[in-house]
Design a protein around this motif. Structure first.
Motif, PDB file in Angstrom:
ATOM      1  N   SER A 127       0.817  -1.220   0.000  1.00  0.00           N
ATOM      2  CA  SER A 127       0.000   0.000   0.000  1.00  0.00           C
ATOM      3  C   SER A 127       0.848   1.266   0.000  1.00  0.00           C
ATOM      4  CB  SER A 127      -0.935   0.006   1.218  1.00  0.00           C
ATOM      5  OG  SER A 127      -0.191  -0.081   2.423  1.00  0.00           O
ATOM      6  N   GLU A 128       2.042   1.206   0.642  1.00  0.00           N
ATOM      7  CA  GLU A 128       2.889   2.402   0.714  1.00  0.00           C
ATOM      8  C   GLU A 128       3.487   2.768  -0.647  1.00  0.00           C
ATOM      9  OE1 GLU A 128       5.642  -1.062   1.896  1.00  0.00           O
ATOM     10  OE2 GLU A 128       3.525  -0.480   2.043  1.00  0.00           O
ATOM     11  N   LEU A 129       3.448   1.813  -1.594  1.00  0.00           N
ATOM     12  CA  LEU A 129       3.988   2.070  -2.929  1.00  0.00           C
ATOM     13  C   LEU A 129       2.888   2.383  -3.942  1.00  0.00           C
ATOM     14  CD1 LEU A 129       6.665  -0.777  -3.127  1.00  0.00           C
ATOM     15  CD2 LEU A 129       7.032   1.640  -2.573  1.00  0.00           C
ATOM     16  N   ASP A 130       1.655   2.396  -3.479  1.00  0.00           N
ATOM     17  CA  ASP A 130       0.520   2.693  -4.358  1.00  0.00           C
ATOM     18  C   ASP A 130       0.408   4.209  -4.496  1.00  0.00           C
ATOM     19  OD1 ASP A 130      -1.687   2.559  -5.913  1.00  0.00           O
ATOM     20  OD2 ASP A 130      -3.003   1.641  -4.415  1.00  0.00           O
ATOM     21  N   ILE A 131       1.279   4.759  -5.345  1.00  0.00           N
ATOM     22  CA  ILE A 131       1.459   6.206  -5.460  1.00  0.00           C
ATOM     23  C   ILE A 131       1.053   6.675  -6.854  1.00  0.00           C
ATOM     24  CG2 ILE A 131       3.146   8.092  -5.210  1.00  0.00           C
ATOM     25  CD1 ILE A 131       4.993   5.964  -3.866  1.00  0.00           C
ATOM     26  N   ASP A 132       0.585   7.890  -6.949  1.00  0.00           N
ATOM     27  CA  ASP A 132       0.341   8.506  -8.251  1.00  0.00           C
ATOM     28  C   ASP A 132       1.650   9.144  -8.707  1.00  0.00           C
ATOM     29  OD1 ASP A 132      -0.449   9.792 -10.506  1.00  0.00           O
ATOM     30  OD2 ASP A 132      -1.972  11.058  -9.561  1.00  0.00           O
ATOM     31  N   LEU A 145      10.194   6.886  -0.116  1.00  0.00           N
ATOM     32  CA  LEU A 145       9.446   5.632  -0.100  1.00  0.00           C
ATOM     33  C   LEU A 145      10.200   4.525  -0.817  1.00  0.00           C
ATOM     34  CD1 LEU A 145       5.863   7.001  -0.856  1.00  0.00           C
ATOM     35  CD2 LEU A 145       6.640   5.982   1.296  1.00  0.00           C
ATOM     36  N   LEU A 146      10.815   4.860  -1.951  1.00  0.00           N
ATOM     37  CA  LEU A 146      11.539   3.850  -2.729  1.00  0.00           C
ATOM     38  C   LEU A 146      12.782   3.357  -2.002  1.00  0.00           C
ATOM     39  CD1 LEU A 146      11.337   5.322  -6.362  1.00  0.00           C
ATOM     40  CD2 LEU A 146       9.811   3.677  -5.247  1.00  0.00           C
ATOM     41  N   ASP A 147      13.349   4.209  -1.155  1.00  0.00           N
ATOM     42  CA  ASP A 147      14.564   3.837  -0.427  1.00  0.00           C
ATOM     43  C   ASP A 147      14.267   3.136   0.894  1.00  0.00           C
ATOM     44  OD1 ASP A 147      16.227   4.839  -2.381  1.00  0.00           O
ATOM     45  OD2 ASP A 147      16.403   6.823  -1.466  1.00  0.00           O
ATOM     46  N   ASN A 148      13.000   2.909   1.187  1.00  0.00           N
ATOM     47  CA  ASN A 148      12.644   2.300   2.470  1.00  0.00           C
ATOM     48  C   ASN A 148      11.744   1.083   2.323  1.00  0.00           C
ATOM     49  OD1 ASN A 148      13.646   4.031   4.902  1.00  0.00           O
ATOM     50  ND2 ASN A 148      12.959   5.527   3.384  1.00  0.00           N
ATOM     51  N   ASN A 149      11.708   0.526   1.119  1.00  0.00           N
ATOM     52  CA  ASN A 149      10.919  -0.669   0.872  1.00  0.00           C
ATOM     53  C   ASN A 149      11.841  -1.739   0.297  1.00  0.00           C
ATOM     54  OD1 ASN A 149       9.347  -2.391  -1.284  1.00  0.00           O
ATOM     55  ND2 ASN A 149       7.820  -1.733   0.214  1.00  0.00           N
ATOM     56  N   TYR A 151      11.412  -4.265  -1.604  1.00  0.00           N
ATOM     57  CA  TYR A 151      11.237  -4.588  -3.019  1.00  0.00           C
ATOM     58  C   TYR A 151      11.869  -3.523  -3.911  1.00  0.00           C
ATOM     59  CZ  TYR A 151       7.926  -8.108  -1.408  1.00  0.00           C
ATOM     60  OH  TYR A 151       7.359  -9.194  -0.772  1.00  0.00           O
ATOM     61  N   THR A 152      11.586  -2.265  -3.626  1.00  0.00           N
ATOM     62  CA  THR A 152      12.117  -1.197  -4.467  1.00  0.00           C
ATOM     63  C   THR A 152      13.619  -1.009  -4.266  1.00  0.00           C
ATOM     64  OG1 THR A 152      11.382   0.402  -2.777  1.00  0.00           O
ATOM     65  CG2 THR A 152       9.941   0.039  -4.678  1.00  0.00           C
ATOM     66  N   ILE A 153      14.127  -1.294  -3.073  1.00  0.00           N
ATOM     67  CA  ILE A 153      15.576  -1.241  -2.850  1.00  0.00           C
ATOM     68  C   ILE A 153      16.262  -2.257  -3.762  1.00  0.00           C
ATOM     69  CG2 ILE A 153      17.416  -1.787  -1.198  1.00  0.00           C
ATOM     70  CD1 ILE A 153      15.609  -0.626   0.996  1.00  0.00           C
ATOM     71  N   ALA A 154      15.703  -3.477  -3.822  1.00  0.00           N
ATOM     72  CA  ALA A 154      16.272  -4.524  -4.671  1.00  0.00           C
ATOM     73  C   ALA A 154      16.175  -4.152  -6.146  1.00  0.00           C
ATOM     74  CB  ALA A 154      15.568  -5.851  -4.419  1.00  0.00           C
ATOM     75  N   ILE A 155      15.029  -3.620  -6.558  1.00  0.00           N
ATOM     76  CA  ILE A 155      14.840  -3.239  -7.964  1.00  0.00           C
ATOM     77  C   ILE A 155      15.833  -2.151  -8.352  1.00  0.00           C
ATOM     78  CG2 ILE A 155      13.242  -2.171  -9.604  1.00  0.00           C
ATOM     79  CD1 ILE A 155      10.960  -3.505  -8.000  1.00  0.00           C
ATOM     80  N   LYS A 156      16.016  -1.168  -7.483  1.00  0.00           N
ATOM     81  CA  LYS A 156      16.944  -0.072  -7.770  1.00  0.00           C
ATOM     82  C   LYS A 156      18.363  -0.592  -7.949  1.00  0.00           C
ATOM     83  CE  LYS A 156      18.286   4.506  -6.026  1.00  0.00           C
ATOM     84  NZ  LYS A 156      18.060   5.505  -4.943  1.00  0.00           N
ATOM     85  N   LYS A 157      18.800  -1.500  -7.084  1.00  0.00           N
ATOM     86  CA  LYS A 157      20.136  -2.090  -7.204  1.00  0.00           C
ATOM     87  C   LYS A 157      20.286  -2.841  -8.531  1.00  0.00           C
ATOM     88  CE  LYS A 157      21.064  -2.926  -2.260  1.00  0.00           C
ATOM     89  NZ  LYS A 157      21.256  -4.016  -1.253  1.00  0.00           N
ATOM     90  N   ILE A 158      19.263  -3.610  -8.863  1.00  0.00           N
ATOM     91  CA  ILE A 158      19.320  -4.419 -10.086  1.00  0.00           C
ATOM     92  C   ILE A 158      19.365  -3.534 -11.322  1.00  0.00           C
ATOM     93  CG2 ILE A 158      18.043  -6.074 -11.500  1.00  0.00           C
ATOM     94  CD1 ILE A 158      16.984  -7.247  -8.804  1.00  0.00           C
ATOM     95  N   PHE A 159      18.564  -2.468 -11.352  1.00  0.00           N
ATOM     96  CA  PHE A 159      18.557  -1.568 -12.506  1.00  0.00           C
ATOM     97  C   PHE A 159      19.903  -0.835 -12.643  1.00  0.00           C
ATOM     98  CE2 PHE A 159      13.652  -0.930 -12.855  1.00  0.00           C
ATOM     99  CZ  PHE A 159      13.566  -2.177 -13.441  1.00  0.00           C
ATOM    100  N   ASN A 160      20.496  -0.442 -11.529  1.00  0.00           N
ATOM    101  CA  ASN A 160      21.803   0.213 -11.587  1.00  0.00           C
ATOM    102  C   ASN A 160      22.855  -0.739 -12.153  1.00  0.00           C
ATOM    103  OD1 ASN A 160      20.837   2.617 -10.549  1.00  0.00           O
ATOM    104  ND2 ASN A 160      21.390   2.143  -8.436  1.00  0.00           N
TER     105      ASN A 160
END
Length: 315
Positions: A127-132, A145-149, A151-160
């Motif tokens: 729910s915390e990532l359900d953002i407009d 928010l992206l730096d404190n979840n 799932y998004t922490i992992a995605i950010k590392k992978i994309f980098n």
């Protein structure tokens, strides 16, 4: 389009049997079974099923992994947003195509990647990532928010990591794959580019409690890539094509090191450079083969007094 996933999704969302689905689609139950095994499905039939399910252009495989149509749409939006951010910060000199093209497919790959690493996909989208993401007023909150979840922490590392891995691929491998004389598209090496996201994931620090199968995933992915890349090297070696970098670095080096090598190539620093150890493995393999075969040849020719003249080996 894989018919098996679309049929599996139809059975799930419609909560019906294969016989009921066959009747609804006006086909035989046998045809449903064939589609479940991956048999070709016409575009008209695919569109009819999509319409009945109300999934639009969403990937059925993605929906099955995400758990629902609503979850899929939200993961898609989040991952596409994060891909756009990562694409802006590539420093290799090359465009990371997966981050700017077909982001729906990329989002599906991320979820599949998580599954392969043993990550639990939540039944409901966080729910915390359900953002407009289109609302400019949210810009100040999104990064936090992206730096404190997890799932998004992992995605950010992978994309980098993908930025660096993809840059190295474009700099040193892509031209070889496009070289018709090497006939690489008839080999398993065709998997190199489509799986670069998975290779990039092996190069990030991952919390084992979050991704319990991570070590097995890394081992399997690296083994696959070693085989694929050796195929490229062997084909290039046989064709006498010099390489400007050790292609196995894709497997063995950190992603930031790959990014630096790609950047150097894009700037022209590595032009016409031939790495001295590129074909060392191939040369050693050839020497070992000669060492095994030569005694048999000498025995066949009844040569037993051969002496090597070392003076002939000097340059």
């Amino acid at each position: 389009m894989f018919s098996d996933d679309l049929i599996a999704l139809a059975l799930k969302l419609l909560s019906c049997s294969q016989k009921d689905l066959a009747s609804d689609l006006n086909v035989s139950p046998t045809q449903i079974s064939k589609w479940k095994r991956g048999e070709y499905m016409s575009q008209d039939m695919e569109e009819l099923i999509r319409q009945k399910l109300g999934i639009g252009d969403l990937n059925p495989s993605f929906i099955l992994l995400a758990g629902s149509v609503d979850n899929t749409a939200k993961w898609q939006k989040l991952i596409s947003y994060m891909a756009g951010l990562a694409a802006e910060y590539t420093e290799t000199g090359y465009v990371t195509a997966p981050l700017v093209e077909e982001t729906e497919f990329l989002a599906c790959e991320i979820i599949q990647l998580f599954v392969d690493m043993g990550v639990k996909i939540p039944d409901q989208f966080p729910s915390e990532l359900d953002i407009d993401f289109d609302d400019d007023e949210n810009d100040g909150d999104i990064d936090g928010l992206l730096d404190n979840n997890q799932y998004t922490i992992a995605i950010k590392k992978i994309f980098n990591a993908l930025n660096d891995v993809y840059g190295f691929y474009v700099a040193y491998v892509d031209d070889l794959m496009m070289n018709d004389s090497l006939e690489l598209y008839d080999t398993d090496a065709v998997n190199i580019e489509p799986r670069l996201l998975f290779l990039a994931a092996t190069k990030v620090d991952m919390d084992i409690s979050f991704a319990p199968k991570f070590r097995e995933f890394v081992f399997q992915t690296n083994n696959e890539y070693t085989g694929w890349i050796n195929t490229v090297k062997n084909k290039a070696f046989q064709a006498g094509i010099p390489l400007r970098a050790e292609l196995l670095n894709l497997v063995h080096k950190r992603h930031d090191e790959l990014g630096h090598e790609a950047e150097a190539e894009s700037l022209g620093i590595n032009n016409n450079r031939i790495h001295p150890d590129i074909y060392m493995n191939e040369i050693l393999t050839g020497i070992r083969l000669i060492h095994q075969v030569l005694p048999k040849i000498m025995e066949k020719l009844e040569i037993d007094d051969f002496v090597v003249d070392n003076s002939d080996l000097r340059l």
